[in-house]
Design an enzyme around this catalytic site. Structure first.
Site, PDB file in Angstrom:
ATOM      1  N   HIS A 138       0.845  -1.059   0.029  1.00 24.25           N
ATOM      2  CA  HIS A 138       0.147   0.054  -0.059  1.00 24.25           C
ATOM      3  C   HIS A 138       0.971   1.329  -0.018  1.00 24.25           C
ATOM      4  O   HIS A 138       1.853   1.287   0.788  1.00 24.25           O
ATOM      5  CB  HIS A 138      -0.969   0.061   1.330  1.00 24.25           C
ATOM      6  CG  HIS A 138      -2.144  -0.824   1.155  1.00 24.25           C
ATOM      7  ND1 HIS A 138      -1.903  -2.053   0.711  1.00 24.25           N
ATOM      8  CD2 HIS A 138      -3.510  -0.674   1.152  1.00 24.25           C
ATOM      9  CE1 HIS A 138      -3.218  -2.624   0.710  1.00 24.25           C
ATOM     10  NE2 HIS A 138      -4.188  -1.716   0.630  1.00 24.25           N
ATOM     11  N   LYS A 583     -14.492   5.331   6.015  1.00 26.73           N
ATOM     12  CA  LYS A 583     -14.828   6.511   5.042  1.00 26.73           C
ATOM     13  C   LYS A 583     -16.370   6.449   4.657  1.00 26.73           C
ATOM     14  O   LYS A 583     -16.927   7.333   4.503  1.00 26.73           O
ATOM     15  CB  LYS A 583     -13.939   6.139   3.717  1.00 26.73           C
ATOM     16  CG  LYS A 583     -14.361   7.056   2.749  1.00 26.73           C
ATOM     17  CD  LYS A 583     -13.100   7.137   1.806  1.00 26.73           C
ATOM     18  CE  LYS A 583     -13.204   6.004   0.710  1.00 26.73           C
ATOM     19  NZ  LYS A 583     -14.002   6.178  -0.411  1.00 26.73           N
TER      20      LYS A 583
END
EC number: 4.1.1.31
Length: 920
Positions: A138, A583
């Site tokens: 990532h 999120k």
């Protein structure tokens, strides 16, 4: 008295000395680069930041030229990096000191095993527990590999600081060498000129295995067995730590991951571990000079020695050396066979008689590669047995024992590689296969029930496959089938464990899992009885987590699924996504939904007689499930950890935890101890109390979710605020990973990947994903009835989950800075967009007040003095970087910087991420 965590805070005087020395050297280097007059600007900036005179600081920064910005931003980026190194060195020192003085600390493995040894099932738990850190690519590691290598040198030098002070080594020479490496860092590009490729990410992560993880995992496992034995528990082949990896196999949203990168990932792993074995055997070759005139080896060692091509006259009476030489020879051939590469480090420099490789004997008696790690281990066992037969048990301990342990853990590769793909891609591929085989013309239009019926029918049609050479395939389908074919070939070549799982991103239905099964069946990895690759759903959004129970209940009810699970020791893994759920619904909703999902999924597994194991997709920041690993694991629902847990280790977290072998050992020790403690310890015994806690959380989280979504998804100005009042555009252009910042063109918040979302909120110092919606939700609950605050305080004191939840908010708030966030808000062009900041500010203040009230604290980080001290020492430096970044973004957006100057913004991004130590 509760045990303390190991922290570098115990050595604050030493850290202060080191930081003063590092700062002095960096100042001298910078002064020489830019001159005394220019350096006075840095000094004035520093004074203003320490005084928190941000108004004057903003004015000074606005008058710095673009040319001066380059060195000044580098100075303030490198200074927190050097502070990090000092803290890491002293944590390593503290770890060694506490272990060598036999001091107890939280998570110490010796204490964990001692407590467990007295339990009836203690041996079974120790035999079965398996913690799997999974290293991912990532894009949150902003440091170049070159910079990391230079910091490693500085780290090694600082490890010698105490010796230099004491005169054990020459102080002046030590200072000169340290100065030289700091000068190199100051004059090395911090920012990558080009975006990383997948092959670079594979190579980069291998340095952690080579430099620390192989040794740390091996040493820890050896110690684990020894500690159990000390308490009368003989363990057969425990694997408390094994490693996982996504790099090369995670193609979700990354078009650059292919069959070739999957093969490369496995091949490079094999090369690294075989080089490790070769190096270790070379050391054993040098050490084991035992003469047969003094001690007679057993017949098996004599046989191994007789097969060696080391025919030196000096080795005639040294059968162990010749036996090790023969084993090395076979390893060399194994490496050539598995990687198509010769043994890179197999040379005279590591003690081998290299002339033997081309001797005539090698043609008459060709050396054969090992068929498997089992055969390699058998040869080492023969040497071990010979030593035992002669009463030489002391010679077994140390290097020989650790090499044998490494073979048990790693075999001929280092880490099991996960494959991952988005469910929508798999659906498109299966739809194409079904249409090409004239079975279903428009699969995607079918209902969920119809899809499952079609897929199950095809899964039962053995050995029929859907693809045909006569039917043209799309590029996407060709690419996906090539990856699965490569996975099968790697499993045949390196062993079943090299690729064990395939993760399905955005799992929303049972058909998503059967679609993957169809793809795996096409290449022979799935049939009616067996799945050679486990199908792992990833539940990410709040809605998907809420539906996970019903989805898994339906999936587990199918006989074919039961057969697949039975071949996997009755385990079914489920991955939980922390980033997207946050999120989607905010910090509280994400954390609580994940907690409840684990309880529900564990219960479903028990109903079906299946062991549900969880894979936690955690990032570095609290907004992506981050936080202290020990607390995170021990706060999981009781019963959710059977004996196995996997968790991602991402980006800069890999460097922080595994950058050197001492700290790596400590972090792995924490993971094992936390997992065992959570398996055996139920913190709350009163079921009525935990039920009441859950009711309270349900109420609070419902409010929090509404508050969060009202701002993020319902406020028409929030999207513009995020894109204008944060460096998201600049973050997206930073060359920190091979994967794009979004799966598609970004037109709304939902289309943005979680990592740049969190990264950008860290940069503008709001830390929004880690706390927004918390304060108002708790305040509403507290105001509903007298005594509610006291109930929350009781929950904080007695419930590990709730304690960890609030401690993480405490930590995030301490890293935020609303004065700086206000300056970022001024980057927005319209006032109605800028006004979003005031909603955020009100919630931030409320959250801080409520958290302190529940904790019954006066200040943030009262429970974490180490982090509090660390932030206090570094905040003035990277606060400056925020003001520099804001000024540079203004100039960039007003076309006052050219393209070459964009890297100045990237330098500040790097420095802020370095100072915060968890960026995404």
């Amino acid at each position: 008295m509760p045990l303390k965590k190991l922290e570098s805070s115990n050595n604050q005087d030493i850290i202060a000395e080191e930081v003063a020395l590092l700062k002095e050297m960096l100042e001298n280097i910078t002064r020489r680069m830019i001159g005394d007059d220019a350096f006075t600007v840095i000094e004035s900036i520093m004074v203003l930041s320490e005084k928190q005179d941000y108004i004057e600081l903003e004015k000074v920064v606005a008058n710095i030229s673009n040319q001066e910005m380059e060195v000044i931003s580098r100075y303030f980026s490198i200074l927190p990096l050097l502070i990090n190194i000092s803290e890491d060195v002293d944590l390593a020192y503290e770890i060694n000191y506490q272990n060598n003085t036999d001091t107890d600390y939280l998570g110490k493995l010796a204490l964990t095993i001692k407590d467990l040894a007295g339990k009836d099932n203690g041996k079974d738990i120790l035999e079965q527990v398996n913690v799997v850190p999974v290293l991912t690519a990532h894009p949150t590691q902003v440091q170049r590999k070159t910079i990391l290598e230079l910091t490693t040198h500085i780290h090694k030098l600082l490890r010698k600081y105490r010796d230099a002070k004491a005169g054990v080594i020459n102080l002046e020479k030590w200072r000169q060498e340290l100065y030289r490496y700091i000068e190199m860092i100051m004059q090395t590009d911090i920012i990558r000129e080009k975006k990383l490729q997948v092959k670079n990410e594979i190579k980069n992560v291998m340095q952690y295995y080579d430099g620390s993880l192989i040794q740390a995992v091996t040493k820890l496992t050896t110690e684990y067995k020894n500690l159990a034995q000390k308490h009368g528990l003989e363990l057969d082949n425990p694997k408390p730590i094994t490693m996982g990896m996504w790099i090369g196999g995670d193609r979700d949203g990354n078009p650059f991951v292919t069959a070739e990168t999957l093969c490369l990932s496995a091949t490079v792993q094999s090369e690294v571990i075989l080089n490790y074995y070769i190096d270790e055997l070379a050391a054993l070759y040098r050490t084991f000079s035992l003469s047969s005139t003094l001690v007679q080896p057993n017949s098996e060692v004599e046989r191994l020695a007789s097969l060696s091509q080391d025919q030196s006259i000096y080795r005639g009476n040294e059968p162990y050396r010749r036996a090790f030489h023969y084993i090395q020879s076979r390893l060399k051939q194994t490496q050539i066979q598995l990687t198509n590469q010769p043994a890179a480090r197999m040379s005279s420099s590591v003690g081998l008689n290299t002339s033997a490789w081309s001797s005539p004997a090698s043609l008459e008696n060709p050396i054969l590669a090992y068929d498997s790690p089992v055969d390699f281990k058998a040869d080492l066992k023969a040497i071990e047995q010979s030593l035992l037969d002669n009463g030489n048990s002391a010679l077994i301990e140390g290097d020989l024992r650790e090499v044998m342990q490494a073979v048990d853990i790693f075999g001929f590769f280092l880490a099991s590689i996960d494959m991952r793909q988005d469910s929508s891609v798999q659906e498109a591929c299966v739809a194409e296969l079904l249409k090409g085989a004239n079975i279903v013309d428009d699969y995607s239009s079918l209902s969920e029930t119809e899809k499952c019926d079609v897929l199950l029918q095809q899964l039962m049609e053995e050995p029929r496959t859907l693809s045909s050479a006569a039917v043209a395939k799309s590029d996407l389908l060709e690419k996906e089938l090539a990856i699965y074919t490569t996975a099968r070939e790697l499993k045949d070549k390196l062993g079943e464990e090299v690729i064990k799982q395939h993760i399905i991103s955005h799992t929303e239905s049972v058909s998503d899992m059967f679609e993957l099964a169809i793809m795996l069946k096409e290449v022979g990895l799935v049939d009616q009885q067996r799945a050679r690759v486990q199908i792992v759903p990833l539940f990410e959004t709040i809605e998907d987590l809420d539906n996970a129970r019903d989805i898994m209940a339906a999936y587990l009810s199918h006989d074919i699924v039961k057969s697949w699970i039975a071949t996997n020791r009755n385990y079914q893994e489920i991955m939980l996504g922390y980033s997207d759920s946050n999120k989607d619904g905010g910090y509280l909703a994400s954390g609580w939904t994940l907690y409840k999902a684990q309880n529900e999924l564990t219960a479903i597994g028990e109903e079906h007689g299946v062991k549900i194991t969880f894979f936690h997709g955690r990032g570095g920041t609290v907004g992506r499930g981050g936080g202290p690993s020990y607390d995170a694991i021990t706060s999981q629902p009781f019963g959710s950890i059977k004996d196995r847990i996997r968790l991602t280790e991402q980006g800069e977290i890999i460097e922080n935890k595994y950058g050197n072998k001492d700290v790596a050992y400590y972090h792995l020790e924490m993971l094992i101890s936390a997992s065992i403690n959570r398996m055996v310890t139920q913190m709350i015994t009163d079921p009525n109390e935990i039920d009441s806690f859950r009711e309270i959380m349900d109420s609070i989280v419902a409010d929090s979710n509404i508050i969060y979504r009202k701002l993020v998804f319902d406020n028409p100005h929030f999207y513009d605020y995020f894109f204008e009042a944060s460096p998201i555009k600049e973050v997206s252009s930073l060359n920190i990973g091979s994967r794009p910042a979004a799966r598609k063109t970004i037109t709304e918040i939902t289309g943005l990947r979680a990592i740049p979302w969190v990264f950008s909120w860290s940069q503008n110092r709001i830390m929004f994903p880690g706390w927004y919606g918390v304060g108002s939700a708790f305040k509403r609950y507290i105001d509903r009835a007298q005594g509610n605050l006291e109930r929350l305080q009781h929950m904080y004191q007695t419930w590990p989950f709730f304690h960890s939840l609030l401690s993480n908010v405490d930590m995030v708030l301490s890293k935020s800075n609303m004065n700086i966030a206000f300056q970022y808000a001024q980057l927005a062009e319209r006032q109605d967009v800028r006004d979003v900041f005031y909603e955020i500010l009100d919630e931030w203040q409320l959250t801080k007040n409520v958290i302190l009230a529940i904790q019954d604290h006066d200040d943030l980080l009262e429970d974490n003095p180490s982090l509090k001290h660390s932030l206090k020492s570094r905040l003035p430096y990277f606060n400056v970087l925020n003001y520099i970044q804001i000024e540079l973004i203004k100039r960039w957006r007003n076309n006052q910087l050219d393209e070459n100057d964009e890297k100045l913004i990237h330098t500040t991004i790097n420095g802020i991420a370095t100072g915060l130590r968890n960026s995404g």
